[in-house]
Design an enzyme around this catalytic site. Structure first.
Site, mmCIF file in Angstrom:
data_model
loop_
_atom_site.group_PDB
_atom_site.id
_atom_site.type_symbol
_atom_site.label_atom_id
_atom_site.label_comp_id
_atom_site.label_asym_id
_atom_site.label_seq_id
_atom_site.Cartn_x
_atom_site.Cartn_y
_atom_site.Cartn_z
ATOM 1 N NE ARG A 24 -4.009 -1.903 0.031
ATOM 2 C CZ ARG A 24 -5.226 -1.787 0.576
ATOM 3 N NH1 ARG A 24 -5.559 -0.680 1.191
ATOM 4 N NH2 ARG A 24 -6.090 -2.748 0.482
ATOM 5 N NE ARG A 28 -7.280 4.847 2.553
ATOM 6 C CZ ARG A 28 -8.061 3.969 3.194
ATOM 7 N NH1 ARG A 28 -9.268 4.312 3.575
ATOM 8 N NH2 ARG A 28 -7.616 2.759 3.453
ATOM 9 N NE ARG A 37 -9.609 9.560 -2.403
ATOM 10 C CZ ARG A 37 -9.756 9.265 -1.116
ATOM 11 N NH1 ARG A 37 -9.746 8.011 -0.728
ATOM 12 N NH2 ARG A 37 -9.892 10.213 -0.216
ATOM 13 C CG ASP A 74 -8.783 -2.787 -4.596
ATOM 14 O OD1 ASP A 74 -8.122 -2.298 -3.666
ATOM 15 O OD2 ASP A 74 -9.661 -3.649 -4.417
ATOM 16 C CE1 TYR A 151 -13.029 -7.143 1.094
ATOM 17 C CE2 TYR A 151 -11.432 -8.732 0.305
ATOM 18 C CZ TYR A 151 -11.756 -7.674 1.116
ATOM 19 O OH TYR A 151 -10.814 -7.131 1.971
#
Ligand code: 1CP
Length: 351
Positions: A24, A28, A37, A74, A151
């Protein structure tokens, strides 16, 4: 390639210093990521815009002396391309509009064309490869079939994986059908990433550690083994190193190595030295500093880096990383302290 230390370490060749990248690493915790973004509109718009996906892939490399770039995308793009309808809400996490919960839903799933529904990912790879201009290797990736299935069945993030684990015990054949088609989709997707120019591959089995050891060997590991085999038998595949990362899977390292992967990603619950002693030098190890150790002050971060390097001893066939992704509220300056400490403390020979 100007800096091929990451690929050399994966192959077990000598390196001047231990290579480092961060799970990652684009994301963020970087203000420039948040700005890009916002410019893209949303996270999914960002993934689907090759120029902007390239920009955020390069952002951490401008700040830190990293030895590899990772494609900005992703793991959930694959189930999205299989028709599940992905959305991402701030603070809620990923959601699928059409979760897979019965035989009809499994039967309806097809293998997406990587240059069709997933062309935007391949376009991002081609754009990033051009921009990197042989400076550092590019890592492509996908989720493991089991992790993607969590998921797909739960419909989003889950605390206890109740629905998908219930499926494993109530309808194992149905879960195997689902895992089979997801493994085919991931195999095609990773082969296409290699064809588009990635230098190495990583499979994220983030939720493999939620399975018991028998269930892990039935529902996660064989599908990752199938993917390794698919990739290795493709053109250029045999020379593309594959890292398998099962979070919480350190105790299964022997079984993971037996898939024929080139490297095993370990989280911070495992001792690199102990796993190395068990497995020998036949496979590379990646990891495994606790991501939370980056909350500490610089001196403590340097001590932690030194401890991880000391754990693996001679430092051969090791790629330094965190044991899981960098957290969104980590100070980027602390990440720089870690990266520089890895290079400084692991320098071998003339430096
Ligand atoms: O708000 C935002 O900007 C979205 C946050 C975000 C980001 C930055 C998501 C949603 N995905 C990503 C990028 C991403 N995801 C990358 C590329 C960036 C890089 O590594 O530098 C990669 C490799 C992933 C992989 C990923 N996505 C995994 C496996 C790795 C891991 O951390 O375990 C998983 C489980 C996901 C699912 C996912 N996507 C996004 C979130 C918030 C999540 C996790 C949800 C959950 O905890 O269940």
């Amino acid at each position: 390639m100007k800096n091929d230390g990451y690929l050399r370490a994966l192959r077990g060749e000598p390196v001047e210093r231990t290579p480092v990248w961060i799970m990652r690493q684009a994301g963020r915790y970087l203000p420039e990521y948040r700005a890009t973004r916002a410019e893209a509109g949303s996270f999914l718009d960002l993934c689907q815009n090759a120029e902007l996906a390239c920009e955020v892939t390069l952002q951490p490399l401008r700040r830190f002396d990293l030895d590899a770039a990772i494609l900005f995308s992703d793991i959930l793009t694959v189930p999205d391309a299989m028709g599940l309808g992905l959305s991402l809400e701030e603070g809620v996490g990923p959601r699928f509009a059409r979760p897979v919960r019965d035989a009809a839903a499994v039967t309806a799933l097809g293998v997406p064309d990587p240059e069709g529904e997933l062309r935007y990912v391949m376009d991002a790879v081609r754009t990033i490869v051009r921009a990197l201009d042989d400076s550092v290797p590019l890592i492509g990736f996908a989720g493991s079939p089991w992790t993607l299935a969590t998921y797909m069945v739960e419909g989003g993030t889950s605390r206890d994986f109740r629905r998908v684990k219930a499926m494993a015990y109530e309808q194992p054949a149905l879960l195997h059908d689902l895992l089979g088609v997801v493994a085919d989709a991931v195999g095609e997707y990773l082969k296409a990433q290699v064809a588009a120019g990635v230098d190495a591959l990583m499979v994220f089995d983030t939720w493999g550690g939620a399975l018991g050891w028998r269930a892990y060997r039935e529902f996660s590991l064989p599908y990752m083994a199938r993917i390794v085999e698919t990739v290795k038998s493709a053109p250029n595949g045999s020379s593309t190193p594959v890292t398998l990362f099962t979070k919480g899977g350190g105790q299964w390292a022997e079984a993971i190595a037996a898939t024929g992967c080139d490297a095993i990603g370990l989280d911070w619950t495992a001792s690199l030295g102990e796993v190395r002693a068990r497995l020998g030098e036949g496979v590379a190890l990646q990891g495994n500093m606790d991501p939370m150790s980056l909350y500490g002050p610089p001196a403590a971060i340097r001590r932690e880096v030194a401890a991880v390097l000391a754990d693996i001893g001679d430092g051969g066939r090791h790629v330094f990383n965190l044991g899981h992704g960098v957290l969104p509220d980590i100070d980027p300056d602390h990440v720089a302290v870690m990266v520089d400490a890895v290079h400084e403390l692991s320098a071998r020979g003339a430096s």
